[in-house]
Design an enzyme around this catalytic site. Structure first.
Site, PDB file in Angstrom:
ATOM      1  CD  GLU A 283      14.566  -5.492  43.919  1.00  0.00           C
ATOM      2  OE1 GLU A 283      14.431  -4.516  44.667  1.00  0.00           O
ATOM      3  OE2 GLU A 283      15.238  -6.502  44.219  1.00  0.00           O
ATOM      4  CG  HIS A 304     -16.720  -8.360  41.400  1.00  0.00           C
ATOM      5  ND1 HIS A 304     -18.072  -8.310  41.153  1.00  0.00           N
ATOM      6  CD2 HIS A 304     -16.404  -9.685  41.480  1.00  0.00           C
ATOM      7  CE1 HIS A 304     -18.564  -9.536  41.099  1.00  0.00           C
ATOM      8  NE2 HIS A 304     -17.564 -10.393  41.298  1.00  0.00           N
ATOM      9  CE  LYS A 419      17.567   1.417  48.918  1.00  0.00           C
ATOM     10  NZ  LYS A 419      18.423   0.246  49.111  1.00  0.00           N
TER      11      LYS A 419
END
Length: 447
Positions: A283, A304, A419
């Protein structure tokens, strides 16, 4: 004390580092003089919470009360309102702290998704146990957290009645405004402050992180003292400090075309510190089409799954390894087995930590030979003081690195885009003008 090792990175020269001296000195000036972009969000720099402040003493008193009258604390928040607290608790108390029955309340984190099944599962865990809630939001209108808290508020009031529920709900929010503050005053919740000049991703050393950590049994005095001492050492040493060197190295690697940084730990308890790191740097730097993409892994388990790519995939990343200099003293040793069916007697007497260290060095050398460079951040140990040092180290490195990129490290304008679309699709008042266009685009996607 934190030490940064980078001489093992073959592609980095001192001239590479020196090329960023001018940007580094400018960034240092912005941080010292508080005159750079986003300077109104530098409250974390001087640690407004002190171990002798009134707010901190209230935090400790509230934590003691919750520890005495509750078996479970539900922490409601998203992003910086929960990542730091969870990271501190899981690293210092282990991710299994809720199962240890060590006298500390269980801590569960909600309001960080729209998962109804997760919320239902946690409420089942609350059956027959005493519950308190800490809701964390500067505005009180962050949708994920607000939705969860509305449900939890109803749960608490139906279980305890409004009066006792109010005594068991604590709000951490803005000091002067917002929906959550208004509700808290109306209902009589105890309140703690998210400072106006501290953004969420820098808030772990405020009430946001300190209250849940104290309830979990973390030594928050030591956590804050470690941060204060790191802050002092950074401002005393200036651009020669490892925090500044790390910020410079990140920018050197980006200039060399390494667009991804892997934060690496060999301790599974550190996993949520990696999650916190991703928000802090992602951010802060991801603006104006700039910045490194921050990711985190836990080795050796992730070797792995991702080890093949790191070793031999696209040359887009470098690694930052974080390790505690003082390993735990009770690491199990490998016993002797007379039959030796697994062929492991050559490890007899070595501890798990000994093996982990050799795995780290072997991996570092292999990745370096494959073209993936690594830096090592050594910090003290698995204790609150050392973790406080590390948290502030990353705070300062992030601010300096962002300033060197010439972005504002303290805003997050891009977070609002999703949003707006979500609110339009949900029919939130004031957001309905673009709904038809969004529905048409969704129809194209789903066709």
């Amino acid at each position: 004390m934190i030490n940064l090792r980078y001489k093992q990175a073959k592609s980095i020269s001192e001239s590479d580092i020196a090329a960023f001296d001018s940007l580094l000195k400018t960034a240092d000036g912005y941080l010292r003089e508080k005159n750079g972009l986003g300077n109104d969000f530098l409250g974390w720099r001087d640690l407004g919470i002190r171990t002798d402040s009134e707010e901190y003493l209230r935090i400790k008193a509230a934590a003691s009360r919750i520890r005495a009258n509750s078996d479970i604390l539900l922490v409601v928040g998203i992003g910086g309102s929960y990542l730091g607290a969870r990271a501190v608790i899981e690293y210092l108390m282990t991710p299994y702290h809720n199962q240890l029955n060590d006298g500390n309340p269980e801590i569960y984190f909600l309001g960080n998704s729209f998962s109804g099944s997760e919320l239902n599962t946690v409420l089942k865990l609350c059956e027959g146990k005493r519950v308190s809630v800490n809701v964390i939001s500067k505005s009180g209108t962050t949708t994920e957290s607000a939705v969860a808290f509305r449900i939890l508020r109803e749960y608490m009031e139906s279980r305890y009645g409004k009066k006792e529920a109010a005594e068991r709900i604590i709000a951490t929010t803005d000091a002067n405004r917002g929906a959550l503050l208004s509700l808290a005053k109306q209902e009589g919740y105890e309140c703690f402050v998210i400072p106006d000049d501290v953004g969420g991703r820098f808030s772990v050393l405020t009430a946001v992180g300190l209250l849940p950590a104290a309830v979990a049994g973390v030594d928050t005095d030591a956590l804050l003292n470690g941060a204060v001492d790191m802050r002092n050492s950074i401002f005393e040493e200036g651009i020669s400090h490892p925090a500044y060197k790390y910020a410079t190295l990140r920018n050197v690697m980006l200039a060399k075309g390494k667009t991804n940084e892997l934060l690496v730990s060999y301790d599974p308890d550190f996993r949520f510190m990696g999650e916190w790191f991703k928000q802090l740097f992602g951010e802060s730097e991801g603006k104006d089409k700039k910045g490194l993409f921050p990711a985190s892994v836990t080795y050796s388990s992730d070797l792995h799954s991702l080890g093949q790519f790191v070793q031999d995939g696209s040359p887009i990343l470098f690694e930052t390894i974080v390790r505690a200099s003082r390993p735990e003293s009770d690491s199990p040793a490998i016993p002797y087995d007379e039959q030796n069916g697994d062929g492991l007697n050559f490890l007899c007497g070595m501890t798990m930590d000994d093996i982990n260290e050799k795995a780290m060095m072997g991996t570092l050398l292999a990745h370096r030979d494959g073209g993936t460079e690594s830096f090592i951040i050594d910090f003290g140990g698995k204790d609150a003081y050392s973790l406080g040092e590390l948290i502030y180290f990353f705070f300062a490195s992030c601010a300096i690195s962002g300033y060197m990129l010439e972005v504002n490290p303290f805003d997050q304008p891009g977070v609002e885009a999703y949003k707006k679309n979500m609110f339009a699709l949900l029919g939130k008042p004031g957001y309905d003008s673009g709904k038809e266009e969004l529905l048409a685009k969704i129809a194209e996607i789903e066709a």
